[in-house]
Design a protein around this motif. Sequence first.
Motif, PDB file in Angstrom:
ATOM      1  N   ILE A 166       0.850  -1.204   0.000  1.00 28.90           N
ATOM      2  CA  ILE A 166       0.000   0.000   0.000  1.00 28.90           C
ATOM      3  C   ILE A 166       0.879   1.245   0.000  1.00 28.90           C
ATOM      4  CG2 ILE A 166      -1.693   1.357   1.326  1.00 28.90           C
ATOM      5  CD1 ILE A 166      -2.953  -1.212   2.270  1.00 28.90           C
ATOM      6  N   ASP A 167       1.981   1.168   0.746  1.00 32.60           N
ATOM      7  CA  ASP A 167       2.884   2.316   0.812  1.00 32.60           C
ATOM      8  C   ASP A 167       3.588   2.528  -0.519  1.00 32.60           C
ATOM      9  OD1 ASP A 167       3.772   4.349   2.653  1.00 32.60           O
ATOM     10  OD2 ASP A 167       5.767   3.466   2.502  1.00 32.60           O
ATOM     11  N   GLU A 168       4.036   1.437  -1.120  1.00 31.40           N
ATOM     12  CA  GLU A 168       4.724   1.476  -2.415  1.00 31.40           C
ATOM     13  C   GLU A 168       3.830   2.132  -3.477  1.00 31.40           C
ATOM     14  OE1 GLU A 168       8.263   0.325  -4.449  1.00 31.40           O
ATOM     15  OE2 GLU A 168       7.755   0.048  -2.333  1.00 31.40           O
ATOM     16  N   LYS A 169       2.553   1.749  -3.436  1.00 26.92           N
ATOM     17  CA  LYS A 169       1.576   2.269  -4.410  1.00 26.92           C
ATOM     18  C   LYS A 169       0.957   3.590  -3.935  1.00 26.92           C
ATOM     19  CE  LYS A 169       0.398  -2.579  -5.314  1.00 26.92           C
ATOM     20  NZ  LYS A 169       0.289  -3.185  -6.622  1.00 26.92           N
ATOM     21  N   ASN A 170       1.310   4.001  -2.726  1.00 26.49           N
ATOM     22  CA  ASN A 170       0.805   5.247  -2.117  1.00 26.49           C
ATOM     23  C   ASN A 170      -0.723   5.356  -2.177  1.00 26.49           C
ATOM     24  OD1 ASN A 170       0.947   7.598  -0.731  1.00 26.49           O
ATOM     25  ND2 ASN A 170       1.855   8.823  -2.390  1.00 26.49           N
ATOM     26  N   LEU A 171      -1.360   4.376  -1.594  1.00 24.57           N
ATOM     27  CA  LEU A 171      -2.828   4.307  -1.630  1.00 24.57           C
ATOM     28  C   LEU A 171      -3.475   4.693  -0.302  1.00 24.57           C
ATOM     29  CD1 LEU A 171      -3.179   0.938  -3.592  1.00 24.57           C
ATOM     30  CD2 LEU A 171      -3.700   3.231  -4.439  1.00 24.57           C
ATOM     31  N   TRP A 172      -2.712   5.364   0.559  1.00 26.54           N
ATOM     32  CA  TRP A 172      -3.229   5.658   1.898  1.00 26.54           C
ATOM     33  C   TRP A 172      -4.465   6.562   1.867  1.00 26.54           C
ATOM     34  CZ3 TRP A 172      -1.737   2.227   5.109  1.00 26.54           C
ATOM     35  CH2 TRP A 172      -0.442   1.706   5.066  1.00 26.54           C
ATOM     36  N   ASP A 173      -4.597   7.365   0.805  1.00 26.76           N
ATOM     37  CA  ASP A 173      -5.765   8.251   0.742  1.00 26.76           C
ATOM     38  C   ASP A 173      -7.019   7.519   0.274  1.00 26.76           C
ATOM     39  OD1 ASP A 173      -4.325  10.362   1.615  1.00 26.76           O
ATOM     40  OD2 ASP A 173      -3.872  11.142  -0.387  1.00 26.76           O
ATOM     41  N   SER A 174      -6.842   6.332  -0.295  1.00 29.16           N
ATOM     42  CA  SER A 174      -8.028   5.652  -0.823  1.00 29.16           C
ATOM     43  C   SER A 174      -8.361   4.343  -0.102  1.00 29.16           C
ATOM     44  CB  SER A 174      -7.880   5.388  -2.316  1.00 29.16           C
ATOM     45  OG  SER A 174      -6.739   4.607  -2.562  1.00 29.16           O
ATOM     46  N   ILE A 175      -7.463   3.864   0.763  1.00 26.22           N
ATOM     47  CA  ILE A 175      -7.747   2.626   1.511  1.00 26.22           C
ATOM     48  C   ILE A 175      -7.557   2.851   3.004  1.00 26.22           C
ATOM     49  CG2 ILE A 175      -6.990   0.244   1.948  1.00 26.22           C
ATOM     50  CD1 ILE A 175      -6.281  -0.036  -0.957  1.00 26.22           C
ATOM     51  N   GLU A 176      -8.596   2.540   3.757  1.00 22.98           N
ATOM     52  CA  GLU A 176      -8.460   2.552   5.207  1.00 22.98           C
ATOM     53  C   GLU A 176      -8.029   1.147   5.632  1.00 22.98           C
ATOM     54  OE1 GLU A 176     -11.121   3.323   9.244  1.00 22.98           O
ATOM     55  OE2 GLU A 176     -12.115   2.825   7.380  1.00 22.98           O
ATOM     56  N   LEU A 177      -6.852   1.053   6.231  1.00 19.04           N
ATOM     57  CA  LEU A 177      -6.311  -0.256   6.609  1.00 19.04           C
ATOM     58  C   LEU A 177      -6.501  -0.496   8.101  1.00 19.04           C
ATOM     59  CD1 LEU A 177      -4.635  -2.731   5.612  1.00 19.04           C
ATOM     60  CD2 LEU A 177      -2.625  -1.529   6.492  1.00 19.04           C
ATOM     61  N   ILE A 178      -7.073  -1.636   8.453  1.00 18.15           N
ATOM     62  CA  ILE A 178      -7.275  -1.985   9.864  1.00 18.15           C
ATOM     63  C   ILE A 178      -6.693  -3.379  10.096  1.00 18.15           C
ATOM     64  CG2 ILE A 178      -8.963  -2.419  11.698  1.00 18.15           C
ATOM     65  CD1 ILE A 178     -10.840  -0.473  10.244  1.00 18.15           C
ATOM     66  N   SER A 179      -5.754  -3.462  11.029  1.00 20.06           N
ATOM     67  CA  SER A 179      -5.084  -4.738  11.294  1.00 20.06           C
ATOM     68  C   SER A 179      -5.540  -5.272  12.654  1.00 20.06           C
ATOM     69  CB  SER A 179      -3.570  -4.507  11.270  1.00 20.06           C
ATOM     70  OG  SER A 179      -2.879  -5.702  11.539  1.00 20.06           O
ATOM     71  N   LEU A 180      -5.883  -6.553  12.711  1.00 14.98           N
ATOM     72  CA  LEU A 180      -6.409  -7.151  13.939  1.00 14.98           C
ATOM     73  C   LEU A 180      -5.510  -8.292  14.398  1.00 14.98           C
ATOM     74  CD1 LEU A 180     -10.167  -7.353  12.832  1.00 14.98           C
ATOM     75  CD2 LEU A 180      -9.015  -5.475  14.004  1.00 14.98           C
ATOM     76  N   PRO A 181      -5.096  -8.274  15.657  1.00 14.11           N
ATOM     77  CA  PRO A 181      -4.151  -9.285  16.145  1.00 14.11           C
ATOM     78  C   PRO A 181      -4.822 -10.625  16.440  1.00 14.11           C
ATOM     79  CG  PRO A 181      -4.809  -7.898  17.963  1.00 14.11           C
ATOM     80  CD  PRO A 181      -5.502  -7.338  16.734  1.00 14.11           C
ATOM     81  N   GLY A 182      -4.005 -11.646  16.670  1.00 14.92           N
ATOM     82  CA  GLY A 182      -4.547 -12.979  16.960  1.00 14.92           C
ATOM     83  C   GLY A 182      -3.647 -13.784  17.877  1.00 14.92           C
ATOM     84  N   VAL A 183      -4.051 -15.009  18.137  1.00 13.13           N
ATOM     85  CA  VAL A 183      -3.265 -15.926  18.974  1.00 13.13           C
ATOM     86  C   VAL A 183      -2.192 -16.548  18.091  1.00 13.13           C
ATOM     87  CG1 VAL A 183      -3.318 -18.069  20.317  1.00 13.13           C
ATOM     88  CG2 VAL A 183      -5.235 -16.445  20.456  1.00 13.13           C
ATOM     89  N   THR A 184      -0.943 -16.291  18.416  1.00 12.94           N
ATOM     90  CA  THR A 184       0.142 -16.844  17.610  1.00 12.94           C
ATOM     91  C   THR A 184       0.408 -18.311  18.006  1.00 12.94           C
ATOM     92  OG1 THR A 184       2.356 -16.408  16.752  1.00 12.94           O
ATOM     93  CG2 THR A 184       2.036 -16.013  19.100  1.00 12.94           C
ATOM     94  N   SER A 185       0.882 -19.098  17.048  1.00 10.54           N
ATOM     95  CA  SER A 185       1.030 -20.552  17.255  1.00 10.54           C
ATOM     96  C   SER A 185       1.935 -20.910  18.430  1.00 10.54           C
ATOM     97  CB  SER A 185       1.615 -21.211  16.004  1.00 10.54           C
ATOM     98  OG  SER A 185       0.858 -20.890  14.889  1.00 10.54           O
ATOM     99  N   PHE A 186       2.966 -20.124  18.639  1.00  8.50           N
ATOM    100  CA  PHE A 186       3.894 -20.370  19.748  1.00  8.50           C
ATOM    101  C   PHE A 186       3.142 -20.416  21.077  1.00  8.50           C
ATOM    102  CE2 PHE A 186       6.494 -18.165  23.036  1.00  8.50           C
ATOM    103  CZ  PHE A 186       7.507 -19.088  23.194  1.00  8.50           C
ATOM    104  N   LEU A 187       2.244 -19.443  21.283  1.00  5.25           N
ATOM    105  CA  LEU A 187       1.511 -19.383  22.547  1.00  5.25           C
ATOM    106  C   LEU A 187       0.416 -20.440  22.603  1.00  5.25           C
ATOM    107  CD1 LEU A 187       1.423 -15.521  23.099  1.00  5.25           C
ATOM    108  CD2 LEU A 187       2.909 -17.221  24.181  1.00  5.25           C
TER     109      LEU A 187
END
Lengths: 259, 259
Positions: free
Chosen positions: A96-117
């Motif tokens: 997204i940064d490479e294509k500079n799309l920050w003005d057109s895409i709202e990005l939301i990242s959600l965490p999870g339970v990692t396999s180690f834990l």
Amino acid sequence: MNRLYIVSSGAGGVHYITPEARRAIAECEVVVSYTKYARELKSILEDKEVYTSGMTHEIERCTQAIEYAKQGKTTCIISNGDANVFGMATLIVELIDEKNLWDSIELISLPGVTSFLAAASKVGAPVSQDFAIISLSDRLTDINLIDKRVKSTLECDFVMGIYNPKSKKRILPYQNFLARLDEVEEKIAIIAQDVGRDEKENITITTTTELIKEDINHEKVGMNTIIIICNSNTKLTKNGLVLTPRGYLNKYETSGELK
Amino acid sequence: MNRLYIVSSGAGGVHYITPEARRAIAECEVVVSYTKYARELKSILEDKEVYTSGMTHEIERCTQAIEYAKQGKTTCIISNGDANVFGMATLIVELIDEKNLWDSIELISLPGVTSFLAAASKVGAPVSQDFAIISLSDRLTDINLIDKRVKSTLECDFVMGIYNPKSKKRILPYQNFLARLDEVEEKIAIIAQDVGRDEKENITITTTTELIKEDINHEKVGMNTIIIICNSNTKLTKNGLVLTPRGYLNKYETSGELK
């Protein structure tokens, strides 16, 4: 604004998916996923347009997810475990940064339970103290840096979590890892395959000595394996679970009083 | 058999609680928890007998939870974040082992979303590469070992997650940590307070230089803070998010073709 979710689905199938991850998937029109994970999440992907592709096609999947979001479709890309632990988060952000799309895409990242834990929870309490997580894949990381990190993690008596120990074609980093284990005292080790995948899940409590002995032919060590190397204080409980004490009972009575 | 659950409730309130953790709580007659977490989980603790106590009373809570289970009440002890990451798992296992109660208590431990990964998800993709998690609390760990681990983690260019950076009375490990940061090149740092706690959550993207400058008086660094120190490849995106590239775009075109 067009919305793109990075959804960490937790280790394995649907045991660990968080309420917010589930809500995000429900909100999406399109779901992009590695083929295997889409199959595992089938029960919650009904009515979705699903785009899948196989292993090593990460760039293709990310590009496609971004393309769907650009087209105005609310989209999520699924990352098994946690998206920040050798998952999809970095590549999505980078593209997204490479294509500079920050003005057109709202990005939301959600965490999870990692396999180690997830693996740790199945065998008692093997972690409890400081730990380091290392991927042995040298596809994108210099093999000497991996080796340096393994060596240093052992020297500092960290509990160590190993992701991607080896594949059919990628053996050398695992051999280096075994050689480092051979330089230090024996430790308790946990081999976890397919954590969180009901019928396939297979977790073994063993030792570094056994790991070294089995060498590269260990039948339980492959692409879907997490290895946990415990620290020098780790021991087995009376019923064979793994315990890395945090040190409470060195300092306090079991009544809670200071010794 | 009497059942005791160690329930990882995920970072913060109820955003990250997994389906199996929720089912376990629903099954329990008694819930044992640090007072603050019980308050946050109030909406799902109705109809339960709830036993709470304050900070540093971990042994008391664990002993009480084991006691309830022994009495035949299905019980859970709540651990915020993940129970294996400086949480309640180790002490419960240690006490059950000490009292040799394995024949009378069935122990089930459930993993959760740890604060480090919850914090990471909020600022872009700061991890992506190998990482080490270190608690600066020297209550139970030798201060020189903490210092050695911090030093080595920086030398190996791990992304580093710091738990329990300092409290009012515990300053020295944090000062040592700042001194180690001062020995290496400036890095991007993230300060996350109360991750997952809706109104209190406060996440700041900063640098190690700023951390060092604010010294022990940094108003955002306290008991409920996680600090992430990124690695030497981490950069800010065009819109100010944090990105630790995994290395895909050094090797592949954005089309997915090998360069």
